[in-house]
Write a protein that holds these residues in place. Structure first.
Motif, PDB file in Angstrom:
ATOM      1  N   ARG A  68     -16.111  20.381 -10.184  1.00  0.00           N
ATOM      2  CA  ARG A  68     -16.350  18.973  -9.864  1.00  0.00           C
ATOM      3  C   ARG A  68     -16.978  18.173 -11.003  1.00  0.00           C
ATOM      4  O   ARG A  68     -17.116  16.954 -10.930  1.00  0.00           O
ATOM      5  CB  ARG A  68     -17.257  18.857  -8.629  1.00  0.00           C
ATOM      6  N   GLU A 115     -12.909   6.087  -2.977  1.00  0.00           N
ATOM      7  CA  GLU A 115     -14.216   6.033  -2.287  1.00  0.00           C
ATOM      8  C   GLU A 115     -14.702   4.590  -2.295  1.00  0.00           C
ATOM      9  O   GLU A 115     -14.465   3.852  -3.250  1.00  0.00           O
ATOM     10  CB  GLU A 115     -15.238   6.910  -3.013  1.00  0.00           C
ATOM     11  N   HIS A 175     -10.553   9.321  -7.776  1.00  0.00           N
ATOM     12  CA  HIS A 175      -9.892  10.399  -8.504  1.00  0.00           C
ATOM     13  C   HIS A 175      -8.387  10.332  -8.276  1.00  0.00           C
ATOM     14  O   HIS A 175      -7.936  10.024  -7.168  1.00  0.00           O
ATOM     15  CB  HIS A 175     -10.417  11.763  -8.044  1.00  0.00           C
ATOM     16  N   GLU A 192     -18.631   9.928   2.962  1.00  0.00           N
ATOM     17  CA  GLU A 192     -18.968  10.534   1.657  1.00  0.00           C
ATOM     18  C   GLU A 192     -20.484  10.683   1.501  1.00  0.00           C
ATOM     19  O   GLU A 192     -21.252  10.376   2.409  1.00  0.00           O
ATOM     20  CB  GLU A 192     -18.368   9.675   0.531  1.00  0.00           C
ATOM     21  N   ARG A 211     -21.202   5.122 -13.902  1.00  0.00           N
ATOM     22  CA  ARG A 211     -20.775   6.186 -12.981  1.00  0.00           C
ATOM     23  C   ARG A 211     -20.494   7.489 -13.723  1.00  0.00           C
ATOM     24  O   ARG A 211     -20.775   8.570 -13.187  1.00  0.00           O
ATOM     25  CB  ARG A 211     -19.525   5.715 -12.227  1.00  0.00           C
TER      26      ARG A 211
END
Ligand code: GLU
Ligand code: MG
Length: 425
Positions: A294, A112, A221, A165, A276
């Protein structure tokens, strides 16, 4: 096998004049040298000197760069001046380790990033105000995304998924998975491409873990499976339902969870990475696993019905784009294999947000908070014998040294890391 002669032929055929020879250092930053194509034969044979080491290109990795005129790229290993792979070089250590364990990971980096721009007052802001999956975001980023996808494809990287996103101007653009060292190699090429194509459009890019306060972070990820003799070690055709994780797969997850505190020192390796990794941001803050969960550090995604073996994988969420992708692969595979060898039990999957449980409930389930600072994670890495052995003593030691100095510098002077991250990521 691509021979040096074949590389020279491609260089001539594509009229390449300058070849970038690039490695990724312990800080996760790509660096290197540029050689004139006429000097390429020598560089391919002996590498190019860089202080105490030589940067030795891997002919297998040659690509013509679609985003730079008459330029090519070779990814490289670091060698000692005597010509042996340098024991503190991440890419060479990964290859050595994969040869030793005789297994090959397949891996995708779900990267991302934000497209950004500068305001008249010099402030960096997101490039649009789109929201998650929003079509206005698709439209505003269309031209730059289209050129990026073209440039990726020209280098052999297919588009797996793309969408705007959650954050304004934030993108998730994922290329097809790669096998073994090809996956981190492609991740390096991917980031270079995203940045270069955006620059051509006058758009800035930020891969920082949290470039904008109060906005979603940038994760990267990692999707991972492990293959031996052409079979997916994690997969069991007889396993239940949409998740086909077999015994070895469960143990692999057990290994990721057992080593999670040390792993994050490698996969979330900057001071900002820990801004984060907080609850409620889909980035994961707790060492637990779940099916399509998630908020869990390890998520086991449902498989595709048409190709269950090929899509049985685990997703390690506490990873971001500041990681050295070679080290990330090395550490994650070592942790998973340790889990298989020691038959570590990850417990049952968690079907809810671990942040919604109270401390006692989490303790009863053996769920621990991931390290909350880089310093804490580095201490865990220093104490982790399995990851240390896989990295090799010299790489483990030099990595800790580099990262501890980053920690010290940034806690002394808050500005330092921000400037450094803006320049590097
Ligand atoms: N942006 C989130 C992160 O920092 C991930 C969102 C998602 O699940 O894709 O990891
Ligand atoms: Mg995402």
């Amino acid at each position: 096998m691509t021979t040096p002669a074949a590389v020279r032929q491609r260089v001539d055929a594509a009229d390449v004049d300058l070849v970038r020879i690039v490695f990724v250092n312990n800080s996760g930053v790509p660096r290197g040298r540029v050689v004139d194509s006429e000097k390429l034969p020598g560089a391919l044979e002996r590498g190019v000197p860089a202080g105490e080491v030589r940067v030795v290109p891997d002919p297998e990795t040659f690509t013509v760069l679609p985003y730079a005129d008459r330029a090519g790229l070779l990814l490289a290993d670091l060698h000692t001046l005597d010509g042996d792979p340098w024991a503190a070089g991440p890419r060479a250590q990964l290859k050595r380790y994969l040869d030793e364990v005789d297994a090959v990971p397949k891996m995708a980096f779900e990267s991302e990033f934000y497209y950004a721009r500068e305001t008249d007052d010099g402030e960096r802001v997101p490039f649009d105000d789109s929201t998650c999956f929003a079509t206005d975001g698709m439209q505003s980023a269309h031209d730059v995304v289209l050129d990026t996808v073209d440039a990726l494809k020209a280098q052999g990287m297919g588009l797996a998924t793309y969408y705007p996103e959650y954050g304004p101007g934030q993108q998730e653009l994922v290329i097809d998975h790669g096998t073994g060292v090809e996956a981190p190699d492609n991740h390096v090429r991917f980031k270079e491409t995203v940045r270069a194509v955006a620059a051509d459009h006058g758009i800035e890019v930020s891969f920082r873990p949290t470039p904008f306060a109060e906005m979603p972070g940038n994760g990267c990820h990692v999707h991972l499976s492990l293959w031996r003799d052409g079979e997916n070690v994690l997969y069991d055709p007889a396993a239940d339902g949409p998740y086909r994780l077999g015994e070895a797969g469960r143990h692999f997850v057990g290994g990721l969870l057992e080593h999670a505190p040390a792993l994050v020192a490698v996969t979330a390796p900057t001071v900002e990475s820990y801004d984060r990794l907080v609850p409620g941001m889909w980035a994961s803050a707790f060492a637990c696993w779940g099916h399509d969960n998630r908020e869990a550090a390890v998520r086991v995604p449902s498989v595709s019905r048409d190709s269950p073996e090929a899509t049985t994988r685990v997703e390690f969420k506490p990873t971001d784009n500041t990681a050295n992708p070679y080290l990330a692969q090395l550490a994650l595979v070592a942790a998973g294999i340790d889990g298989i060898e020691r038959e570590l039990d990850p417990g049952g999957p968690l079907d809810r947000d671990p942040g919604s449980l109270d401390d006692d409930e989490r303790a009863a389930r053996g769920i621990e908070r991931l390290p909350t600072t880089l310093s804490e994670a580095l201490d865990a890495l220093a104490d982790d014998d399995v990851i240390a052995e896989a990295m090799g003593e010299q790489l483990h030691g030099s990595y800790l040294e580099v990262k501890r100095s980053e920690w010290e510098q940034s806690t002394e002077d808050g500005e330092w890391e921000s400037e450094y991250l803006d320049r590097a990521f």
